[in-house]
Design an enzyme around this catalytic site. Sequence first.
Site, PDB file in Angstrom:
ATOM      1  CB  ALA A   8      35.949  49.240  27.658  1.00  0.00           C
ATOM      2  CB  CYS A   9      39.929  46.023  30.255  1.00  0.00           C
ATOM      3  SG  CYS A   9      40.073  46.570  32.065  1.00  0.00           S
ATOM      4  N   GLY A  10      37.896  44.280  31.087  1.00  0.00           N
ATOM      5  CA  GLY A  10      36.834  43.479  31.727  1.00  0.00           C
ATOM      6  C   GLY A  10      36.471  44.091  33.312  1.00  0.00           C
ATOM      7  CB  ILE A  48      33.617  45.168  28.968  1.00  0.00           C
ATOM      8  CG1 ILE A  48      33.247  45.029  27.534  1.00  0.00           C
ATOM      9  CG2 ILE A  48      33.372  43.857  29.798  1.00  0.00           C
ATOM     10  CD1 ILE A  48      33.836  45.791  26.535  1.00  0.00           C
TER      11      ILE A  48
END
Length: 94
Positions: A7-9, A42
């Site tokens: 996950a990332c932003g 996220i």
Amino acid sequence: MKDIIIACGSGVATSTAVVAKISDLLDSNGFAGEYRIQQCSIAEAVGKSKGADLMIATTAKPDGIECPFISGIPFLTGIGKAAIEQQIVDFMRQ
């Protein structure tokens, strides 16, 4: 088969880079075919963590994650990367 969430932003930019690095790491350590990687933002991470074996994120760990969590920030900065790589390999050996 281990299910790994990256996950990332936004679920697009940095997670894509981390997916490539983790795939290379796992394949070079003999785990090819033993894992599935799914990317997400996220914001989606908490819901997806219920069925995952491991989450790696390039952001702070959100409340409510229901699986083991590893910070993916070292894949972006290089600081502490070897230790995180070892932690991931050790997780796969379990």
